[in-house]
Design a protein around this motif. Structure first.
Motif, mmCIF file in Angstrom:
data_model
loop_
_atom_site.group_PDB
_atom_site.id
_atom_site.type_symbol
_atom_site.label_atom_id
_atom_site.label_comp_id
_atom_site.label_asym_id
_atom_site.label_seq_id
_atom_site.Cartn_x
_atom_site.Cartn_y
_atom_site.Cartn_z
ATOM 1 N N LYS A 170 0.823 -1.203 0.000
ATOM 2 C CA LYS A 170 0.000 0.000 0.000
ATOM 3 C C LYS A 170 0.863 1.261 0.000
ATOM 4 N N LEU A 171 2.172 1.087 0.073
ATOM 5 C CA LEU A 171 3.077 2.226 -0.020
ATOM 6 C C LEU A 171 3.273 2.587 -1.491
ATOM 7 N N LYS A 172 3.763 3.785 -1.735
ATOM 8 C CA LYS A 172 4.023 4.228 -3.096
ATOM 9 C C LYS A 172 5.494 4.581 -3.264
ATOM 10 N N PRO A 173 6.067 4.327 -4.452
ATOM 11 C CA PRO A 173 7.454 4.746 -4.705
ATOM 12 C C PRO A 173 7.578 6.255 -4.552
ATOM 13 N N THR A 174 8.777 6.714 -4.270
ATOM 14 C CA THR A 174 9.067 8.148 -4.242
ATOM 15 C C THR A 174 10.100 8.444 -5.325
ATOM 16 N N LEU A 175 10.377 9.695 -5.558
ATOM 17 C CA LEU A 175 11.365 10.041 -6.583
ATOM 18 C C LEU A 175 12.725 9.385 -6.337
ATOM 19 N N PRO A 176 13.230 9.332 -5.081
ATOM 20 C CA PRO A 176 14.505 8.629 -4.862
ATOM 21 C C PRO A 176 14.485 7.178 -5.319
ATOM 22 N N THR A 177 13.316 6.518 -5.266
ATOM 23 C CA THR A 177 13.202 5.134 -5.744
ATOM 24 C C THR A 177 13.614 5.057 -7.212
ATOM 25 N N PHE A 178 13.030 5.928 -8.028
ATOM 26 C CA PHE A 178 13.299 5.914 -9.469
ATOM 27 C C PHE A 178 14.705 6.446 -9.778
ATOM 28 N N ASN A 179 15.108 7.515 -9.083
ATOM 29 C CA ASN A 179 16.430 8.096 -9.343
ATOM 30 C C ASN A 179 17.539 7.082 -9.112
ATOM 31 N N SER A 180 17.406 6.328 -8.027
ATOM 32 C CA SER A 180 18.412 5.311 -7.701
ATOM 33 C C SER A 180 18.477 4.239 -8.785
ATOM 34 N N MET A 181 17.319 3.765 -9.232
ATOM 35 C CA MET A 181 17.294 2.710 -10.247
ATOM 36 C C MET A 181 17.870 3.210 -11.571
ATOM 37 N N ILE A 182 17.518 4.430 -11.955
ATOM 38 C CA ILE A 182 18.041 5.000 -13.206
ATOM 39 C C ILE A 182 19.563 5.051 -13.177
ATOM 40 N N LEU A 183 20.108 5.587 -12.095
ATOM 41 C CA LEU A 183 21.554 5.760 -12.010
ATOM 42 C C LEU A 183 22.289 4.431 -11.932
ATOM 43 N N ASN A 184 21.772 3.505 -11.134
ATOM 44 C CA ASN A 184 22.463 2.228 -10.984
ATOM 45 C C ASN A 184 22.375 1.367 -12.238
ATOM 46 N N TYR A 185 21.274 1.454 -12.967
ATOM 47 C CA TYR A 185 21.218 0.800 -14.272
ATOM 48 C C TYR A 185 22.234 1.454 -15.214
ATOM 49 N N TYR A 225 12.366 5.447 -16.294
ATOM 50 C CA TYR A 225 11.940 6.840 -16.477
ATOM 51 C C TYR A 225 10.542 6.910 -17.113
ATOM 52 N N LYS A 226 10.299 6.046 -18.068
ATOM 53 C CA LYS A 226 8.979 6.016 -18.726
ATOM 54 C C LYS A 226 7.899 5.602 -17.718
ATOM 55 N N SER A 227 8.185 4.576 -16.924
ATOM 56 C CA SER A 227 7.222 4.114 -15.916
ATOM 57 C C SER A 227 6.926 5.212 -14.913
ATOM 58 N N MET A 228 7.958 5.926 -14.539
ATOM 59 C CA MET A 228 7.811 7.018 -13.585
ATOM 60 C C MET A 228 6.856 8.079 -14.112
ATOM 61 N N ASN A 229 7.018 8.442 -15.385
ATOM 62 C CA ASN A 229 6.126 9.427 -15.998
ATOM 63 C C ASN A 229 4.714 8.889 -16.152
ATOM 64 N N ASP A 230 4.598 7.606 -16.529
ATOM 65 C CA ASP A 230 3.283 6.994 -16.692
ATOM 66 C C ASP A 230 2.512 6.969 -15.374
ATOM 67 N N MET A 231 3.243 6.882 -14.260
ATOM 68 C CA MET A 231 2.609 6.836 -12.946
ATOM 69 C C MET A 231 2.309 8.230 -12.405
ATOM 70 N N GLY A 232 2.647 9.257 -13.185
ATOM 71 C CA GLY A 232 2.288 10.624 -12.806
ATOM 72 C C GLY A 232 3.297 11.349 -11.957
ATOM 73 N N TYR A 233 4.530 10.824 -11.844
ATOM 74 C CA TYR A 233 5.561 11.498 -11.059
ATOM 75 C C TYR A 233 6.238 12.592 -11.879
ATOM 76 N N LYS A 234 6.515 13.724 -11.262
ATOM 77 C CA LYS A 234 7.208 14.821 -11.931
ATOM 78 C C LYS A 234 8.701 14.714 -11.649
ATOM 79 N N PRO A 235 9.538 14.678 -12.674
ATOM 80 C CA PRO A 235 10.982 14.570 -12.457
ATOM 81 C C PRO A 235 11.507 15.750 -11.648
ATOM 82 N N SER A 236 12.482 15.483 -10.792
ATOM 83 C CA SER A 236 13.162 16.537 -10.048
ATOM 84 C C SER A 236 14.508 16.798 -10.721
ATOM 85 N N PHE A 237 15.251 17.757 -10.199
ATOM 86 C CA PHE A 237 16.576 18.004 -10.742
ATOM 87 C C PHE A 237 17.467 16.777 -10.569
ATOM 88 N N ILE A 238 17.275 16.059 -9.460
ATOM 89 C CA ILE A 238 18.076 14.857 -9.242
ATOM 90 C C ILE A 238 17.748 13.803 -10.293
#
Length: 508
Positions: free
Chosen positions: A327-342, A355-368
């Motif tokens: 029932k928890l939701k990912p946060t921006l650090p979740t996606f940022n970490s995966m992008i960088l480590n991949y 990154y595509k999944s993040m946008n599809d889920m309605g998250y707004k990219p941060s500077f990080i």
């Protein structure tokens, strides 16, 4: 350990939480152990290939598309709120502090308004600005006021500020001063003192001191170690890689009347994860499960980041799937970490998919997020794509952070393009970005490695002009390489350049 064997540590899906439990879990989302993605350069070669990048619109859209890593809405401060009024007064006092109007003169000017709560905020602000001596001035001024009553809270705050600034001796003096003033130390004071010691450079001695205070606390009824004490020590020894001491502290905690909390397990797992101690991290995760302590988003993020850094992507993806099923939701650090480590593993397609999944889920990219993408493309030999992302941010008229500038500069440098880095560096002022010491350091190293004497000379002039005086280590890392460079006709000699570098180092 293969991914399948992780099921006894991390059931899929994670247990369903009740609404009340969810509120409790969400309250931890600002805990200091929240993962922040830090990017590191690695060698790569330039490639002009431009892959298709899904949904790039956020790069060039207005500033409303850029967010910070927090997904919580900010509360609007109310003029009638006591805390807001106190903060406003402190901001006014901080603006008034100048060479022409000393601190004490300003405090005396507003003496009818300043009280203990304002001084607490002043300690924090002065500490952030490395003005710890002025914290002591405020403290002495407080002691002369009629409303001042010596209490542990004031001393705990000051000891904490001194510790963060590496002023361990001053923290010890304040501890003695507190006892001389008639205050009796409690657990919070000892916790602040332990933390102050742990900020010192000599970590072995600091840990020994911390354990000494810990044992002393056990013998004083009003100073018994609390969960904060255990959390501080457990995290410190985990960071030091001392598994035996961590196990000893956990045993001691189990035998005490103190119960472990989510911060206990997150802090230790985070420390182990950052040190690459995956097996130890999983052991703490098992302990957390046995204690029926439910995971929060911090738990998920630190596991995702730790597995990602070790390139154990099967486990990372399994934890991510568990997060999506909870029932928890990912946060921006979740996606940022995966992008960088991949990206570090040169798995560009997987990073783009995140990154595509993040946008599809309605998250707004941060500077990080953008910085992680820029690094990812740099690590994947696609400088042109990284440059396109950076230029898109510039065109969108959003304020560019110096960290974003540094990310693009480092991409150029790691791909052997010092001239392109120099062009962007010269453009910095036109896009209203002020370089910082990190900017100069990465360029200095890159120009030295590339044997670019002209660029190095120009950079030194910029540093001199901007008043950048690096410490000795800054130059010691590069002096050997510079001294070995052959002299070139019509340019400053390597010997002269080394001499100038030493002059900078001596003046620091």
């Amino acid at each position: 350990m293969n991914p399948a064997s992780l099921s006894h540590l991390w059931p899929v899906p994670v247990p369903v939480f009740e609404k009340s439990e969810m509120n409790s879990l969400q309250s931890h989302s600002w805990h200091p152990s929240l993962i922040r993605v830090s990017a590191h350069s690695s060698s790569a070669n330039y490639s002009g290939n431009q892959p298709r990048f899904p949904q790039l619109a956020p790069v060039t859209t207005p500033t409303t598309r850029i967010s910070r890593d927090s997904t919580r809405p900010r509360k609007k401060s109310s003029p009638t709120n006591d805390k807001s009024e106190a903060q406003e007064l402190v901001r006014l006092l901080m603006r008034k502090f100048t060479d022409k109007e000393p601190l004490l003169k300003t405090l005396n000017k507003y003496v009818k308004m300043v009280r203990t709560e304002h001084c607490f905020l002043l300690f924090e602000e002065l500490g952030k600005n490395d003005k710890w001596l002025q914290c002591l001035e405020v403290f002495r001024w407080m002691q002369k006021q009629r409303w001042y009553i010596a209490d542990n809270g004031v001393y705990s705050k000051l000891i904490s500020v001194m510790g963060k600034k590496g002023q361990t001796r001053m923290a010890m003096w304040l501890f003695t001063e507190m006892r001389n003033s008639g205050c009796r130390p409690d657990s919070s004071v000892y916790n602040a003192l332990i933390t102050a010691h742990l900020h010192s450079r000599d970590k072995t001695r600091a840990l020994a001191k911390a354990l000494g205070y810990f044992e002393k606390m056990k013998g004083i009824e009003r100073c018994k170690p609390n969960i904060v004490t255990y959390n501080i020590l457990l995290r410190a020894f985990a960071q030091a890689g001392n598994v035996e001491q961590v196990n000893s502290l956990f045993k001691d905690l189990d035998e005490s009347f103190v119960s472990s909390d989510i911060y206990t397990f997150n802090g230790v797992m985070d420390a182990y994860g950052k040190n690459g101690m995956i097996r130890e991290m999983e052991s703490v995760l098992s302990r957390m499960k046995r204690n029926q302590c439910k995971p929060d988003i911090i738990t998920f993020n630190l596991l995702i980041d730790s597995y990602g850094k070790r390139q154990e992507f099967d486990k990372m993806e399994q934890v991510y799937k568990s997060l999506l099923r909870s029932k928890l939701k990912p946060t921006l650090p979740t996606f940022n970490s995966m992008i960088l480590n991949y990206g570090k593993a040169r798995l560009r397609e997987k990073a783009e998919h995140v990154y595509k999944s993040m946008n599809d889920m309605g998250y707004k990219p941060s500077f990080i997020t953008y910085e992680s993408l820029i690094y990812m493309y740099g690590l994947c030999d696609n400088v042109s794509r990284a440059r396109e992302l950076f230029d898109g941010l510039v065109v969108s008229k959003v304020r560019i952070n110096v960290s974003t500038l540094n990310a693009m500069l480092e991409v150029y440098c790691m791909n052997g393009l010092p001239m392109e880095a120099d062009v962007l560096f010269e453009r910095a002022s036109s896009i209203q970005v002020l370089p910082d010491s990190s900017t100069y350091k990465l360029l200095y190293k890159a120009y030295t490695k590339a044997n670019m004497k002209e660029l190095l000379d120009k950079l030194l002039k910029h540093m001199d002009k901007d008043g950048i005086v690096p410490n000795k280590r800054f130059f010691l890392d590069a002096l050997g390489a510079i001294g070995s460079l052959p002299a070139k006709s019509g340019s400053t000699s390597a010997t002269t350049r080394s001499s100038r570098s030493q002059d900078f180092a001596k003046s620091s």
